[in-house]
Design an enzyme around this catalytic site. Sequence first.
Site, PDB file in Angstrom:
ATOM      1  N   LYS A  18       0.714  -0.951   0.038  1.00 50.73           N
ATOM      2  CA  LYS A  18       0.015   0.019  -0.279  1.00 50.73           C
ATOM      3  C   LYS A  18       0.995   1.274  -0.036  1.00 50.73           C
ATOM      4  CE  LYS A  18      -3.940  -1.987  -0.081  1.00 50.73           C
ATOM      5  NZ  LYS A  18      -3.775  -3.209  -0.690  1.00 50.73           N
TER       6      LYS A  18
HETATM    7  C1  LIG Z   1      -9.762  -2.922  -1.507  1.00 53.33           C
HETATM    8  C2  LIG Z   1      -9.374  -3.489  -0.214  1.00 53.33           C
HETATM    9  N1  LIG Z   1     -10.048  -3.528   0.739  1.00 53.33           N
HETATM   10  C3  LIG Z   1      -9.480  -4.028   1.805  1.00 53.33           C
HETATM   11  C4  LIG Z   1      -8.223  -4.829   1.829  1.00 53.33           C
HETATM   12  C5  LIG Z   1      -7.960  -5.493   3.265  1.00 53.33           C
HETATM   13  O1  LIG Z   1      -6.564  -4.718   3.613  1.00 53.33           O
HETATM   14  P1  LIG Z   1      -5.824  -5.494   4.840  1.00 53.33           P
HETATM   15  O2  LIG Z   1      -4.730  -6.684   4.239  1.00 53.33           O
HETATM   16  O3  LIG Z   1      -5.094  -4.572   5.483  1.00 53.33           O
HETATM   17  O4  LIG Z   1      -6.684  -6.289   5.779  1.00 53.33           O
HETATM   18  C6  LIG Z   1      -7.365  -4.469   0.846  1.00 53.33           C
HETATM   19  C7  LIG Z   1      -6.007  -5.231   0.840  1.00 53.33           C
HETATM   20  O5  LIG Z   1      -5.274  -5.271  -0.168  1.00 53.33           O
HETATM   21  C8  LIG Z   1      -7.980  -4.014  -0.373  1.00 53.33           C
HETATM   22  O6  LIG Z   1      -7.288  -3.896  -1.571  1.00 53.33           O
END
Ligand SMILES: Cc1ncc(COP(=O)(O)O)c(C=O)c1O
Length: 396
Positions: free
Chosen positions: A183
């Site tokens: 990210k």
């Molecule tokens: C659109 C979206 N929502 C939620 C997430 C979940 O993030 P995390 O890995 O921090 O839980 C991601 C992770 O890639 C994502 O791309």
Amino acid sequence: MDARIEFFRHSLGPEEKARVLAALDGVILTTGSFTAEAEQALGDYLGVPHVVCLDSCTAALHLALLAHDIGPGDEVIVPAMTFVATANAVLMTGAAPVFADVDPRNGCVTADTVAERITRKTRAILPVHLYGLLCDVEALHALAQRPGLALIEDAAHCIEARRGVVRPASHSHCACFSFYATKNVTCGEGGALATHDARLAERVRRLSQHGLTSTAVERYGQTYKHWDMDELGWKYNLDNIRASLLTPQIRKLDQRWTRRRALAAEYEAALAGLPGVQIPEVLDPLWSARHLFPIWVERGRRDEVLAGLQARGVGVTVNYRAVHLLRYYRQMLGHQPGDLPAAEDIGERTLSLPFHPQMTSDQVQRVARAVEDTLAKGKLRTARASEGRSRMAENA
Ligand SMILES: Cc1ncc(COP(=O)(O)O)c(C=O)c1O
């Protein structure tokens, strides 16, 4: 191609590394002053008074829903074009995800595609700012005026973007962010929830630490204090070690966003007019955080392009195949191909090109030429194969 071009490279440098060492030199390794500092920095950046750092965006989405008392019997509208985490977080509460289709120009839900899915059971709308493009939050906010209907943004791709006065968390109950490894701000695994609602923030903070009435630092900081437990929570807090990486990156957000916008413009110019390549629409450069740079190729050719680019040393990935057609969701909800055509079409055609602020203009040009070359060679092979088939038919 002379050297592999990675899909992503983090930008953690000496400043971030020194901060991890400082965190390790401290007494408190769990949630503490580094976490609080990152919360303040993100709140200042967004112009939002309350931020709670958590150990993932999935955790933030889960707790955002729980803090709105969403659970069994409730429905939550999510895009069919997103990462599974968005829909999984809904299932984790016992509520049902209801998939909405997306705008075929950019992959985001719209007020129209969401409105079609609202029922008496709908308790939340969960838009995703796909690839970094801020959805039309004002229109979604207008839809979410019914009492008991929450607007919760999945802003995993989007910290930076703005549409006029609208920014993540500005017109919703809360926005959830990811600090996952690839990210724009990363600590390996991490996340945050931002809100204007002090009570919501407090409940999320409590739910992130088993529902306890005090944090570890409050319990053991100076003199021991007894604690109680008000409700059942989870263990989702973010420790000082990972949080120490965040503040310097938050300070560099705009500088790196400017660089990604320039790289995106270079990609767009280099790929312009290439037959069989569509670039998702971003009407105003400030509307998108430019987290990813996806292209949509001709239907039926995506996997061939993926293989061709990898063979040419270009790192690629797919963000995403439509969630409602993944085996688990298909079996649970009985979805069929054709149910959500725009999301499915994007899911069949999309692939993401290398994209991060350390990329050079030369690398962008090399990736664009690799896309062109892959598409042209594939076409040539198809033409030769059909020529061969007609010759065989003539000779038969
Ligand atoms: C659109 C979206 N929502 C939620 C997430 C979940 O993030 P995390 O890995 O921090 O839980 C991601 C992770 O890639 C994502 O791309």
